[in-house]
Design a protein around this motif. Sequence first.
Motif, PDB file in Angstrom:
ATOM      1  N   ARG A 528       0.823  -1.208   0.000  1.00 46.39           N
ATOM      2  CA  ARG A 528       0.000   0.000   0.000  1.00 46.39           C
ATOM      3  C   ARG A 528       0.860   1.263   0.000  1.00 46.39           C
ATOM      4  N   ALA A 529       1.920   1.247   0.757  1.00 48.18           N
ATOM      5  CA  ALA A 529       2.799   2.415   0.807  1.00 48.18           C
ATOM      6  C   ALA A 529       3.415   2.696  -0.563  1.00 48.18           C
ATOM      7  N   LEU A 530       3.914   1.638  -1.238  1.00 46.60           N
ATOM      8  CA  LEU A 530       4.538   1.831  -2.539  1.00 46.60           C
ATOM      9  C   LEU A 530       3.530   2.304  -3.585  1.00 46.60           C
ATOM     10  N   LEU A 531       2.355   1.688  -3.592  1.00 49.79           N
ATOM     11  CA  LEU A 531       1.337   2.104  -4.552  1.00 49.79           C
ATOM     12  C   LEU A 531       0.907   3.544  -4.293  1.00 49.79           C
ATOM     13  N   GLY A 532       0.862   3.913  -3.009  1.00 58.63           N
ATOM     14  CA  GLY A 532       0.504   5.286  -2.685  1.00 58.63           C
ATOM     15  C   GLY A 532       1.498   6.276  -3.256  1.00 58.63           C
ATOM     16  N   LEU A 533       2.785   5.971  -3.150  1.00 62.25           N
ATOM     17  CA  LEU A 533       3.812   6.864  -3.699  1.00 62.25           C
ATOM     18  C   LEU A 533       3.710   6.947  -5.214  1.00 62.25           C
ATOM     19  N   VAL A 534       3.488   5.770  -5.850  1.00 62.36           N
ATOM     20  CA  VAL A 534       3.390   5.751  -7.308  1.00 62.36           C
ATOM     21  C   VAL A 534       2.185   6.576  -7.772  1.00 62.36           C
ATOM     22  N   MET A 535       1.066   6.461  -7.055  1.00 63.26           N
ATOM     23  CA  MET A 535      -0.144   7.146  -7.469  1.00 63.26           C
ATOM     24  C   MET A 535      -0.084   8.653  -7.243  1.00 63.26           C
ATOM     25  N   LEU A 536       0.931   9.130  -6.514  1.00 63.87           N
ATOM     26  CA  LEU A 536       1.072  10.570  -6.334  1.00 63.87           C
ATOM     27  C   LEU A 536       1.341  11.274  -7.664  1.00 63.87           C
ATOM     28  N   VAL A 537       2.066  10.608  -8.570  1.00 60.06           N
ATOM     29  CA  VAL A 537       2.410  11.225  -9.855  1.00 60.06           C
ATOM     30  C   VAL A 537       1.157  11.505 -10.682  1.00 60.06           C
ATOM     31  N   PRO A 538       0.326  10.479 -10.975  1.00 64.42           N
ATOM     32  CA  PRO A 538      -0.888  10.800 -11.757  1.00 64.42           C
ATOM     33  C   PRO A 538      -1.832  11.745 -11.016  1.00 64.42           C
ATOM     34  N   PHE A 539      -1.833  11.663  -9.683  1.00 69.59           N
ATOM     35  CA  PHE A 539      -2.692  12.569  -8.932  1.00 69.59           C
ATOM     36  C   PHE A 539      -2.264  14.020  -9.163  1.00 69.59           C
ATOM     37  N   ALA A 540      -0.939  14.263  -9.115  1.00 71.64           N
ATOM     38  CA  ALA A 540      -0.430  15.619  -9.330  1.00 71.64           C
ATOM     39  C   ALA A 540      -0.704  16.091 -10.749  1.00 71.64           C
ATOM     40  N   LEU A 541      -0.504  15.216 -11.737  1.00 70.47           N
ATOM     41  CA  LEU A 541      -0.771  15.585 -13.120  1.00 70.47           C
ATOM     42  C   LEU A 541      -2.247  15.902 -13.345  1.00 70.47           C
ATOM     43  N   ARG A 542      -3.127  15.090 -12.750  1.00 77.19           N
ATOM     44  CA  ARG A 542      -4.565  15.322 -12.895  1.00 77.19           C
ATOM     45  C   ARG A 542      -4.950  16.665 -12.280  1.00 77.19           C
ATOM     46  N   LEU A 543      -4.271  17.034 -11.206  1.00 79.66           N
ATOM     47  CA  LEU A 543      -4.585  18.278 -10.523  1.00 79.66           C
ATOM     48  C   LEU A 543      -4.041  19.491 -11.281  1.00 79.66           C
ATOM     49  N   LEU A 544      -2.806  19.387 -11.804  1.00 77.44           N
ATOM     50  CA  LEU A 544      -2.138  20.536 -12.402  1.00 77.44           C
ATOM     51  C   LEU A 544      -2.435  20.688 -13.889  1.00 77.44           C
ATOM     52  N   ALA A 545      -2.629  19.589 -14.597  1.00 74.24           N
ATOM     53  CA  ALA A 545      -2.880  19.658 -16.046  1.00 74.24           C
ATOM     54  C   ALA A 545      -3.939  18.644 -16.428  1.00 74.24           C
ATOM     55  N   PRO A 546      -5.188  18.863 -16.048  1.00 76.61           N
ATOM     56  CA  PRO A 546      -6.242  17.848 -16.264  1.00 76.61           C
ATOM     57  C   PRO A 546      -6.458  17.507 -17.730  1.00 76.61           C
ATOM     58  N   SER A 547      -6.426  18.486 -18.622  1.00 74.57           N
ATOM     59  CA  SER A 547      -6.689  18.204 -20.047  1.00 74.57           C
ATOM     60  C   SER A 547      -5.576  17.348 -20.637  1.00 74.57           C
ATOM     61  N   ARG A 548      -4.307  17.727 -20.401  1.00 81.15           N
ATOM     62  CA  ARG A 548      -3.194  16.940 -20.926  1.00 81.15           C
ATOM     63  C   ARG A 548      -3.174  15.541 -20.329  1.00 81.15           C
ATOM     64  N   PHE A 549      -3.520  15.443 -19.027  1.00 82.27           N
ATOM     65  CA  PHE A 549      -3.523  14.125 -18.379  1.00 82.27           C
ATOM     66  C   PHE A 549      -4.587  13.220 -18.999  1.00 82.27           C
ATOM     67  N   ALA A 550      -5.784  13.789 -19.300  1.00 77.81           N
ATOM     68  CA  ALA A 550      -6.853  12.998 -19.915  1.00 77.81           C
ATOM     69  C   ALA A 550      -6.433  12.518 -21.304  1.00 77.81           C
ATOM     70  N   ALA A 551      -5.765  13.403 -22.096  1.00 77.16           N
ATOM     71  CA  ALA A 551      -5.305  13.006 -23.434  1.00 77.16           C
ATOM     72  C   ALA A 551      -4.252  11.903 -23.337  1.00 77.16           C
ATOM     73  N   TRP A 552      -3.369  12.021 -22.367  1.00 74.31           N
ATOM     74  CA  TRP A 552      -2.335  10.991 -22.161  1.00 74.31           C
ATOM     75  C   TRP A 552      -2.970   9.654 -21.800  1.00 74.31           C
ATOM     76  N   LEU A 553      -4.003   9.668 -20.943  1.00 77.70           N
ATOM     77  CA  LEU A 553      -4.685   8.433 -20.571  1.00 77.70           C
ATOM     78  C   LEU A 553      -5.342   7.788 -21.786  1.00 77.70           C
ATOM     79  N   ARG A 554      -5.942   8.611 -22.664  1.00 76.79           N
ATOM     80  CA  ARG A 554      -6.607   8.047 -23.847  1.00 76.79           C
ATOM     81  C   ARG A 554      -5.602   7.341 -24.753  1.00 76.79           C
ATOM     82  N   ARG A 555      -4.379   7.901 -24.868  1.00 79.96           N
ATOM     83  CA  ARG A 555      -3.351   7.249 -25.695  1.00 79.96           C
ATOM     84  C   ARG A 555      -2.917   5.928 -25.092  1.00 79.96           C
TER      85      ARG A 555
END
Length: 610
Positions: A528-555
């Motif tokens: 759980r600790a490791l997954l939590g750290l890993v998930m911080l990256v997409p969480f930050a991207l979703r917060l700071l650049a939601p449109s670019r993050f959504a396009a990246w997810l679609r790819r």
Amino acid sequence: MRIESKPRLGLREPEPPERELVREGLRRAKALLPSQPRLERFVHHNPLHALEHLSFEEAVLEASRRLGAEPYPSEAAFERFMREGRLEARDVEAVLDASLGPDEARPLPGGVTRKALRLTRLLYPHERPDATTVRFSVDEGRLFRKLDPAVSEGAKARFLAGLEGTPLPRVLAETFARLEAHAAEIHASGGVDDPERPRDRILAEYGEDVDREVQPILIRLLAVVLDAGLADASLPERKGGLLATFAAMYARRRPASPVIEGALERLVTRGVDDPEAIAVDALFALEVPREAWPRIVEKTLYAIRGWAGMVARLEAREDEREGTAPSLAELLALSLLLEAEAALHAMRTKRKRAPEPSAGGHEALAYEAFVLAQHLGLGPRSLEVADEVRAFVEEVAAFSDVERRRLWFLAYERRHAREVLSALARAELRPVEAPIAQAIFCIDDREESIRRHLEEIEPRIETFGYAGFFGVAMSYRGLFDDVARPLCPPGVNPTHVVFEERVEPSDGTGRIRAILAKLRARPGGVVRALLGLVMLVPFALRLLAPSRFAAWLRRLETPPVKTRVVFERGPEAEHGFDLDEMASIVAALLHTTGMEGRLAPLVFVIGHGA
């Protein structure tokens, strides 16, 4: 019952009759505990399932006696229903007439009939105060200051007839005294009380509810033991049973609770392999009389009957276990052991309350007869013949609280039925001769609004209710599931397995996604600790650049996996249904719903989650 300052929890081997008393209590408890599956299989449950051989009224009374539950709404609730017009006098009188046999020839004061007595009592509901409150009101003279406010003018005139000039408090006091003398005799000849739990005695004597100490300990333990692999922590000695798990879990660190510490000490002394012996030890420590053991065993398990029902079900159903299941005997032993330790702790740390002055117990009956006499116009002049007065008080006692609530309940239902039937008669409902569509829903009440809506917006649509698994008793294993899980009511044991399989060769991505999903669903520890750290990256991207993050997810999205459900038994599938079985299931549905021979062009079978 007197609880000793030190419990007799020793190493004495219980005698066979003592073990049999505990087993008798377990058998009786199992018969009434809910057959509670784990939550992923939970459906509506009939709490009276073990009493289905009785009529409804007999079943609710038996459940009330054994479970300590209320069989009907309170008298105060029915009084409110009557005040609001939801309970009407004509319905009360109708159900009373249906319940009464011919009036007995036994004379009552003032020529009052048995029906008049009961009808008056039903039309003027009032909660009985406890005996101590009545005694206080009598001693202080408060009960004799005025007539009951709801007494009619006619009844008031009859009550005071021949007593003009006599002060009202004196008239009321004399009336009460004549009724109380007979109430005391009738109360003294009452039945035997149900034995109370030791917890109830401790609560009365020390003001400490030991259930508040014991139940959180049990519930936390059971929640993890029955967790289906989703709990934060893995338990030590889980395969050794509930007692071994409890002992191992708290042996690693000093328990914060003196109750747990005391129970742990006893388990170390006695061992964890003989739950019946531990239960016997605890019953002796709590000084429960032997003849009350089976009933106290029942009450102890009913105090946590949802969890106890789940344990009993897993113990009996091998197909629903995941490894070793705790036994009901272990749960009983641990419950009694903790209760004994909690009782001793309360006695050591709390001051014993001075016994409250208690009334004789007959005062509540005397009060009820006193109020009813006022409504019937029976004053002292009508209560001069001792045999008639005694018959009157006996009739008041015979018309018990439960019997009154039963009749109010029937009257309440009767009024509702009148309104519903009248509405249906006005609606002039006619069967659909040529339905354009038919829809079959689960009989679950959550679907009723959808059914009514469909039929109202399009009268040519017919809807039906059917058991929500539609007669298809099966276990289902999805593409990434480790084991098959039953998709049918808890009372049905599926013998067929239906599974999902991939149509195209796997590239491994689906399995990786499934593994990651499982890891995220099983929180705890390093993962759980490791997954939590890993998930911080997409969480930050979703917060700071939601449109670019959504396009990246679609790819990154991969096309859905193509699968099929294998439900037909054949050369490649050994566990599905053969053609005759499938035809029988469909035929049973059509016959039971009445659709046989009259199918619409479109038939929808709509399940939960569809």
